[in-house]
Design an enzyme around this catalytic site. Structure first.
Site, PDB file in Angstrom:
ATOM      1  N   ARG A  60      -9.531   7.462 -16.658  1.00 21.08           N
ATOM      2  CA  ARG A  60      -8.828   6.521 -15.778  1.00 21.08           C
ATOM      3  C   ARG A  60      -7.812   7.278 -14.919  1.00 21.08           C
ATOM      4  O   ARG A  60      -7.502   6.897 -13.794  1.00 21.08           O
ATOM      5  CB  ARG A  60      -8.141   5.399 -16.570  1.00 21.08           C
ATOM      6  CG  ARG A  60      -7.283   4.512 -15.685  1.00 21.08           C
ATOM      7  CD  ARG A  60      -6.944   3.129 -16.226  1.00 21.08           C
ATOM      8  NE  ARG A  60      -6.766   3.031 -17.643  1.00 21.08           N
ATOM      9  CZ  ARG A  60      -5.677   3.412 -18.329  1.00 21.08           C
ATOM     10  NH1 ARG A  60      -4.647   3.938 -17.697  1.00 21.08           N
ATOM     11  NH2 ARG A  60      -5.622   3.280 -19.635  1.00 21.08           N
ATOM     12  N   TYR A 113      -8.020  -4.670   9.286  1.00 17.19           N
ATOM     13  CA  TYR A 113      -9.185  -5.096   8.515  1.00 17.19           C
ATOM     14  C   TYR A 113      -8.897  -6.424   7.803  1.00 17.19           C
ATOM     15  O   TYR A 113      -7.784  -6.647   7.325  1.00 17.19           O
ATOM     16  CB  TYR A 113      -9.521  -3.994   7.504  1.00 17.19           C
ATOM     17  CG  TYR A 113     -10.664  -4.325   6.602  1.00 17.19           C
ATOM     18  CD1 TYR A 113     -11.967  -4.320   7.079  1.00 17.19           C
ATOM     19  CD2 TYR A 113     -10.448  -4.666   5.275  1.00 17.19           C
ATOM     20  CE1 TYR A 113     -13.024  -4.637   6.251  1.00 17.19           C
ATOM     21  CE2 TYR A 113     -11.498  -4.989   4.432  1.00 17.19           C
ATOM     22  CZ  TYR A 113     -12.784  -4.974   4.927  1.00 17.19           C
ATOM     23  OH  TYR A 113     -13.829  -5.294   4.106  1.00 17.19           O
ATOM     24  N   ASP A 185      -5.128   3.637   8.342  1.00 12.50           N
ATOM     25  CA  ASP A 185      -6.492   3.440   7.854  1.00 12.50           C
ATOM     26  C   ASP A 185      -7.422   4.115   8.861  1.00 12.50           C
ATOM     27  O   ASP A 185      -7.582   3.646   9.980  1.00 12.50           O
ATOM     28  CB  ASP A 185      -6.779   1.939   7.726  1.00 12.50           C
ATOM     29  CG  ASP A 185      -8.200   1.635   7.231  1.00 12.50           C
ATOM     30  OD1 ASP A 185      -9.091   2.482   7.412  1.00 12.50           O
ATOM     31  OD2 ASP A 185      -8.398   0.534   6.684  1.00 12.50           O
ATOM     32  N   LYS A 210     -17.807   3.491   3.829  1.00 11.33           N
ATOM     33  CA  LYS A 210     -18.393   3.488   5.162  1.00 11.33           C
ATOM     34  C   LYS A 210     -18.921   4.887   5.506  1.00 11.33           C
ATOM     35  O   LYS A 210     -19.889   5.327   4.937  1.00 11.33           O
ATOM     36  CB  LYS A 210     -17.361   2.976   6.170  1.00 11.33           C
ATOM     37  CG  LYS A 210     -16.593   1.725   5.697  1.00 11.33           C
ATOM     38  CD  LYS A 210     -17.464   0.496   5.566  1.00 11.33           C
ATOM     39  CE  LYS A 210     -16.779  -0.659   4.844  1.00 11.33           C
ATOM     40  NZ  LYS A 210     -15.505  -1.070   5.359  1.00 11.33           N
TER      41      LYS A 210
HETATM   42  C1  LIG Z   1     -14.460  -1.796   4.784  1.00 10.17           C
HETATM   43  C2  LIG Z   1     -13.090  -1.501   5.190  1.00 10.17           C
HETATM   44  C3  LIG Z   1     -12.029  -1.570   4.270  1.00 10.17           C
HETATM   45  C4  LIG Z   1     -12.233  -2.029   2.836  1.00 10.17           C
HETATM   46  O1  LIG Z   1     -12.992  -1.125   2.114  1.00 10.17           O
HETATM   47  P1  LIG Z   1     -13.846  -1.523   0.802  1.00 10.17           P
HETATM   48  O2  LIG Z   1     -14.387  -0.218   0.365  1.00 10.17           O
HETATM   49  O3  LIG Z   1     -14.873  -2.521   1.230  1.00 10.17           O
HETATM   50  O4  LIG Z   1     -12.895  -2.130  -0.189  1.00 10.17           O
HETATM   51  C5  LIG Z   1     -10.772  -1.244   4.716  1.00 10.17           C
HETATM   52  N1  LIG Z   1     -10.545  -0.873   5.992  1.00 10.17           N
HETATM   53  C6  LIG Z   1     -11.527  -0.806   6.907  1.00 10.17           C
HETATM   54  C7  LIG Z   1     -11.212  -0.402   8.295  1.00 10.17           C
HETATM   55  C8  LIG Z   1     -12.839  -1.115   6.540  1.00 10.17           C
HETATM   56  O5  LIG Z   1     -13.808  -1.059   7.452  1.00 10.17           O
END
Ligand SMILES: *Cc1c(COP(=O)(O)O)cnc(C)c1O
Length: 394
Positions: A60, A113, A185, A210
């Site tokens: 963990r 997001y 982000d 992604k």
């Molecule tokens: C998909 C996404 C997230 C969230 O990510 P997960 O892996 O689905 O929890 C956060 N920020 C952006 C810009 C995203 O495209």
């Protein structure tokens, strides 16, 4: 070999975290599923547990497979330290919860997001944390709100789905003057196209689900920054438990090895498609930072080395035209998410912004005829043929 020279991103993506030999000369990273780690010597165990000596205690907290992934993203973002999470949202929520306390104030943007927006609107206010959301590309408004005093500035660039661009250097400077931490982000750009730490940000977050994983088969979150901040996030995550599974870490490690190749191709594909769509009579408007007509083009050119693989466009016509068009595409999955090797598309009204009213969407510049198109690594001429055919059938 010039030992002092920094390796390129493609090299670091392959070799990062993999210089020391793995067990039995294994050529690929072993997936260590063990939850716990045994010690023959109690004194050594104690030193590792205290953090005085390298090693693992319990998965963990840290895990050898996960550690390889953390080292790769650390190198790709040019950071001092990195840590990982079970999902992108875990990275974002753990970051906010680890760094903020009741009475604090956050300045962010309206186009963040969807899940992040929910944290800002529903969860943080419950903890008596004030959140001010500015018009995304209104730099003056962002600077004015930051100057009023805040502890954390939270940014995304490019944003979903209209690819708005924020001058990250300019806003990071404003945050620094106000004594606030800047979190970016960087999911949409990927570390190949943009490195926010170089532009003055303190922390970079990725939904590795992604581009980094790249194959839509792994959920993962990553964060990079200086050791102090990453320690705070790590301490929070190891107790709150949103840890990354080593099998998933392996998938992301394998994905990252081809990241630069994929993103280079996606940059090129998206640029060609944006150019093509811009000249089509059935397309009303194209949003892509690589287009000179895009509002944020000049800033994007300054802070990004590629414009990314996501574009969006409005069709002439209503939602029925969108349906006819999307149903006639061949090389696409109509699905949420982005950044995969295969092309994904959908209308924000059913995917990322389904929870908003039509009016709220319109305020964000999201019309009912907008389509988000996340370009894959297919041959661009096939994608353009496909688009041409579906446009002709509207
Ligand atoms: C998909 C996404 C997230 C969230 O990510 P997960 O892996 O689905 O929890 C956060 N920020 C952006 C810009 C995203 O495209």
């Amino acid at each position: 070999m010039n030992k002092g020279k920094k390796a390129g991103k493609g090299t670091n993506a392959v070799w990062g975290g993999e210089f020391e030999p793995f067990q039995d000369g294994s050529h690929t990273v072993p997936v260590v599923k063990s939850v716990t780690y045994a010690y023959d010597d109690l004194d050594e165990w104690y030193e590792v547990a205290k953090g005085n000596q390298k090693g693992h205690i319990y998965s963990r907290n840290t895990n050898p497979t996960v550690a390889v992934l953390e080292e790769k993203i650390r190198l790709l973002e040019g950071a001092e330290a990195a840590t990982s999470f079970a999902t992108g949202m875990a990275a974002i929520s753990n970051t906010l919860y680890a760094l903020l306390k009741p009475g604090d104030r956050v300045v962010s943007i309206k186009d963040s997001y969807g899940g992040t927006s929910r944290l800002f609107l529903d969860f943080l206010p419950k903890l008596n944390i004030e959140v001010t959301l500015c018009e995304t590309d209104n730099h003056e408004e962002l600077e004015a709100e930051i100057a009023k005093g805040c502890q954390l500035v939270y940014l995304e660039s490019p944003t979903n789905p209209t690819l708005k661009i924020i001058d990250l250097k300019r806003i990071s400077e404003a945050a620094m003057k106000a004594g606030a931490i800047t979190v970016v982000d960087n999911t949409f750009a990927s570390p190949i196209n943009q490195n926010p730490l170089e532009l003055g940000a303190d922390l970079v977050i990725h939904s590795a689900t992604k581009y980094l994983s790249g194959h839509s088969d792994a959920l993962c979150g990553l964060a990079c920054g200086n050791r102090d901040l990453i320690d705070k996030l790590f301490r929070y995550r190891e107790i709150n438990g949103a840890s990354l599974h080593p099998e998933t870490a392996y998938s992301v490690i394998r994905g990252i090895k081809t990241l630069e190749l994929r993103v280079d191709r996606q940059n090129q594909n998206a640029m060609q498609i944006a150019d093509y769509l811009s000249g089509h009579p059935k397309v009303k408007k194209v949003f892509y930072p690589g287009l000179k007509s895009h509002k944020g083009h000049d800033i994007a050119k300054k802070q990004m080395s590629g414009f990314g693989g996501i574009l969006s466009f409005e069709l002439e016509g209503d939602y029925d035209a969108v349906k006819a068009f999307l149903h006639n595409l061949k090389y696409v999955h109509l699905a949420a998410s982005l950044g995969a090797v295969s092309t994904l598309a959908g209308p924000p009204r059913t995917t990322s912004h389904v929870e908003l009213t039509e009016q709220q969407r319109e305020d964000l510049g999201i019309s009912e005829s907008l389509i988000r198109y996340s370009v894959g690594i297919e041959n661009p001429e096939d994608l353009i043929d496909d688009l041409e055919n579906a446009l002709n059938l509207i």
